[in-house]
Design a protein around this motif. Structure first.
Motif, PDB file in Angstrom:
ATOM      1  N   THR A 134      27.344  61.268 131.722  1.00 12.68           N
ATOM      2  CA  THR A 134      27.674  61.938 132.983  1.00 12.68           C
ATOM      3  C   THR A 134      28.510  61.029 133.866  1.00 12.68           C
ATOM      4  O   THR A 134      29.473  61.470 134.495  1.00 12.68           O
ATOM      5  N   LEU A 135      28.141  59.754 133.922  1.00  6.32           N
ATOM      6  CA  LEU A 135      28.896  58.775 134.702  1.00  6.32           C
ATOM      7  C   LEU A 135      30.350  58.698 134.216  1.00  6.32           C
ATOM      8  O   LEU A 135      31.277  58.586 135.024  1.00  6.32           O
ATOM      9  N   ALA A 136      30.555  58.766 132.915  1.00 10.85           N
ATOM     10  CA  ALA A 136      31.919  58.695 132.372  1.00 10.85           C
ATOM     11  C   ALA A 136      32.777  59.854 132.853  1.00 10.85           C
ATOM     12  O   ALA A 136      33.987  59.713 133.051  1.00 10.85           O
ATOM     13  N   LEU A 137      32.162  61.012 133.079  1.00  5.64           N
ATOM     14  CA  LEU A 137      32.906  62.157 133.594  1.00  5.64           C
ATOM     15  C   LEU A 137      33.133  62.034 135.101  1.00  5.64           C
ATOM     16  O   LEU A 137      34.192  62.421 135.606  1.00  5.64           O
ATOM     17  N   ALA A 138      32.143  61.511 135.799  1.00  2.94           N
ATOM     18  CA  ALA A 138      32.235  61.406 137.260  1.00  2.94           C
ATOM     19  C   ALA A 138      33.147  60.273 137.704  1.00  2.94           C
ATOM     20  O   ALA A 138      33.713  60.315 138.792  1.00  2.94           O
ATOM     21  N   ASN A 139      33.286  59.253 136.869  1.00  4.64           N
ATOM     22  CA  ASN A 139      34.037  58.067 137.225  1.00  4.64           C
ATOM     23  C   ASN A 139      34.913  57.644 136.045  1.00  4.64           C
ATOM     24  O   ASN A 139      34.692  56.600 135.444  1.00  4.64           O
ATOM     25  N   PRO A 140      35.905  58.494 135.681  1.00  4.53           N
ATOM     26  CA  PRO A 140      36.694  58.216 134.470  1.00  4.53           C
ATOM     27  C   PRO A 140      37.543  56.961 134.596  1.00  4.53           C
ATOM     28  O   PRO A 140      37.914  56.575 135.686  1.00  4.53           O
TER      29      PRO A 140
ATOM     30  N   THR B  44      27.990  50.523 140.295  1.00  2.00           N
ATOM     31  CA  THR B  44      26.562  50.329 140.061  1.00  2.00           C
ATOM     32  C   THR B  44      25.748  51.345 140.837  1.00  2.00           C
ATOM     33  O   THR B  44      24.775  51.924 140.319  1.00  2.00           O
ATOM     34  N   ASP B  45      26.122  51.577 142.087  1.00  2.00           N
ATOM     35  CA  ASP B  45      25.415  52.545 142.917  1.00  2.00           C
ATOM     36  C   ASP B  45      25.564  53.953 142.351  1.00  2.00           C
ATOM     37  O   ASP B  45      24.591  54.721 142.279  1.00  2.00           O
ATOM     38  N   LEU B  46      26.774  54.305 141.937  1.00  2.00           N
ATOM     39  CA  LEU B  46      27.005  55.633 141.363  1.00  2.00           C
ATOM     40  C   LEU B  46      26.177  55.813 140.096  1.00  2.00           C
ATOM     41  O   LEU B  46      25.559  56.859 139.889  1.00  2.00           O
ATOM     42  N   SER B  47      26.162  54.804 139.247  1.00  3.14           N
ATOM     43  CA  SER B  47      25.381  54.865 138.021  1.00  3.14           C
ATOM     44  C   SER B  47      23.901  55.058 138.312  1.00  3.14           C
ATOM     45  O   SER B  47      23.221  55.878 137.672  1.00  3.14           O
ATOM     46  N   ASP B  48      23.385  54.327 139.299  1.00  2.00           N
ATOM     47  CA  ASP B  48      21.976  54.418 139.653  1.00  2.00           C
ATOM     48  C   ASP B  48      21.637  55.798 140.202  1.00  2.00           C
ATOM     49  O   ASP B  48      20.569  56.357 139.905  1.00  2.00           O
ATOM     50  N   ARG B  49      22.534  56.372 140.968  1.00  2.00           N
ATOM     51  CA  ARG B  49      22.264  57.683 141.570  1.00  2.00           C
ATOM     52  C   ARG B  49      22.348  58.803 140.527  1.00  2.00           C
ATOM     53  O   ARG B  49      21.571  59.762 140.575  1.00  2.00           O
ATOM     54  N   ILE B  50      23.285  58.701 139.601  1.00  2.00           N
ATOM     55  CA  ILE B  50      23.367  59.719 138.543  1.00  2.00           C
ATOM     56  C   ILE B  50      22.123  59.653 137.657  1.00  2.00           C
ATOM     57  O   ILE B  50      21.533  60.680 137.318  1.00  2.00           O
ATOM     58  N   LEU B  51      21.713  58.445 137.289  1.00  3.02           N
ATOM     59  CA  LEU B  51      20.481  58.307 136.525  1.00  3.02           C
ATOM     60  C   LEU B  51      19.296  58.841 137.333  1.00  3.02           C
ATOM     61  O   LEU B  51      18.402  59.501 136.784  1.00  3.02           O
ATOM     62  N   GLY B  52      19.306  58.590 138.638  1.00  2.78           N
ATOM     63  CA  GLY B  52      18.255  59.120 139.503  1.00  2.78           C
ATOM     64  C   GLY B  52      18.217  60.637 139.490  1.00  2.78           C
ATOM     65  O   GLY B  52      17.145  61.246 139.500  1.00  2.78           O
TER      66      GLY B  52
END
Length: 351
Positions: free
Chosen positions: A345-351, A4-12
Motif C-alpha cells: 500500500t505504501l508503494a502505491l501511496a508514495n511511488p 517513516t511516518d507515512l509507513s507507520d500510519r498506513i500500517l496503523g
C-alpha cells in the motif's frame, strides 16, 4: 509527512482495520446484539471498560448467541485474523490498484470480483451486483437491477484502500471510492464510501478527529441523509451529551432503517470516533459497543484511529494476537502478512 511516518500510519490503518473487525465479529448481528445486550455481556465478565478483544463466553453458552466465528475472535483465542469480507475487500482493492492503477474503471472492479472473489463470500448488495455481472449486466445496472440493498454498508467497507493510498487528499480518495462503489450501490450507499475514504485520507494530516470529520463532509452532498446524520452526531457531541445519550437521540431519528443500512452505522461510527477522542482502544471499543454492524464499524473506526495514531501507538494487546497474518477468501492472498499488505500500500501511496 516523512516516509517513516507515512509507513507507520498506513500500517496503523491495516492493523486497526483488522483488530477492529476481529473485536466486533462475535457480536455482528444488530437485530440481536443491541447496545444494551453487548454491555450486558461485557458486564457478565467484568469487561467494562473494554480494553481488549471480547471475553470468552465461559459458562453462559445458552445465555448469549455469539456468531460461530467467536472461537477465533475472543480474548486468548486470536491467532491471526479470521477470514471476513471487511478485510477481503481491502485486499481486493489493493490488487485492483496494483493491477489497473488509479485510472481503474468500474467495469474493471467487476471483472476482478469475478476473477478473484468467491460468490458465496459476498453478501447483500455485493452478491446482487456479482449475480448481475455474471448475467451480463454492466454498471450502473449492476447496482440497480433487483437490488434492495443499494444504500447498505457494503460500499463503505470497500473504501479504506482509497484513503490509505491518497493521504491528505480526501477529494481524490472520495473520487476513487465512488468509482468503486457505483458497481453495487446508489445514493447514501455511495456517499458512505466517499465519506469513509475521505475520512481516512484526512486522518493522515488532520490534527484531530473533528478536523478529519469536517474534511470528510466536504466531499459528498451536504443535503444527503448521511451528511445530516453525521453532522447531528457531531452537534450532540459538541453540546456535551454523553455517548449513550447521543446514540439514543440518533437511534430515534433513524428508526426504521435496517441495521446494515449506511446511515445508522455512520452515526455509531461517528460517535465512536468523537467520544474515543483519538485513543485507539477507546475508539474501537465504543464503536463496537454501539451495536449494529459491529465488525464493519469496528474495522472502519480502527482504520481511522490507526492512521491518526500510527501503528507504533496501537497497544500490543490488539496487535500481538494477530501474528502478522491474514486469512482471506480472495484468490491467491490467503495467509498474507499484514506488514506485506502495508508495504504494498505504501508503494502505491508514495511511488
Amino acid at each position: 509527512m516523512t516516509d517513516t511516518d507515512l509507513s507507520d500510519r498506513i500500517l496503523g490503518g491495516w492493523l486497526g482495520r483488522i483488530a477492529g473487525n476481529m473485536l466486533g465479529k462475535p457480536v455482528e448481528r444488530g437485530d440481536y446484539w443491541t447496545r444494551q445486550r453487548i454491555d450486558a455481556y461485557l458486564r457478565r465478565f467484568d469487561a467494562l471498560p473494554l480494553t481488549g478483544y471480547l471475553p470468552e463466553p465461559v459458562g453462559c453458552e445458552g445465555e448469549f448467541e455469539l456468531r460461530p466465528e467467536w472461537r477465533s475472535c475472543v480474548r486468548g483465542r486470536v491467532h491471526g485474523s479470521c477470514r471476513d469480507d471487511d478485510i477481503d475487500y481491502a485486499i481486493l482493492g489493493l490488487e485492483l490498484l496494483e493491477t489497473y492503477g488509479f485510472s481503474f474503471s468500474t467495469e474493471q472492479v467487476g471483472e476482478l470480483w469475478l476473477l478473484r472473489l468467491p460468490f458465496l463470500q459476498t453478501f447483500t448488495a455485493e452478491r446482487v451486483a456479482y449475480r448481475n455481472l455474471a448475467n451480463g449486466l454492466k454498471p450502473p445496472l449492476t447496482a440497480t437491477y433487483d437490488n434492495p440493498y443499494q444504500e447498505w454498508i457494503g460500499a463503505l467497507i470497500r473504501a479504506d484502500i482509497h484513503g490509505w493510498t491518497h493521504p491528505g487528499q480526501p477529494r481524490r480518495a472520495a473520487a476513487m471510492a465512488r468509482r468503486d462503489a457505483v458497481l453495487s450501490h446508489t445514493g447514501n450507499g455511495v456517499y458512505g464510501a466517499m465519506w469513509a475514504a475521505a475520512l481516512i485520507s484526512a486522518a493522515f494530516t488532520a490534527s484531530s478527529v473533528r478536523e478529519a470529520l469536517d474534511a470528510s463532509l466536504a466531499v459528498f452532498p451536504a443535503s444527503s441523509r448521511l451528511a445530516r446524520t453525521v453532522r447531528r452526531v457531531m452537534a450532540l457531541y459538541a453540546s456535551g451529551l454523553t455517548w449513550e445519550s447521543t446514540l439514543e437521540a440518533v437511534e430515534a431519528e433513524v428508526a426504521g432503517l435496517d441495521w446494515i443500512h449506511t446511515v445508522p452505522n455512520a452515526a455509531v461510527l461517528t460517535a465512536g470516533l468523537l467520544y474515543g477522542e483519538g485513543d485507539f482502544t477507546s475508539t474501537i471499543a465504543l464503536t463496537v459497543r454501539g451495536g449494529l454492524d459491529t465488525d464493519s464499524n469496528g474495522a472502519t473506526a480502527g482504520s481511522v484511529a490507526g492512521v491518526l495514531c500510527g501503528a507504533s501507538a496501537i497497544p500490543p494487546e490488539w496487535v500481538d494476537p494477530l501474528e502478522d497474518r491474514v486469512r482471506s477468501a480472495v484468490f491467491g492472498w490467503d495467509g498474507v502478512s499484514i506488514t506485506s499488505l502495508a508495504s504494498r500500500t505504501l508503494a502505491l501511496a508514495n511511488p
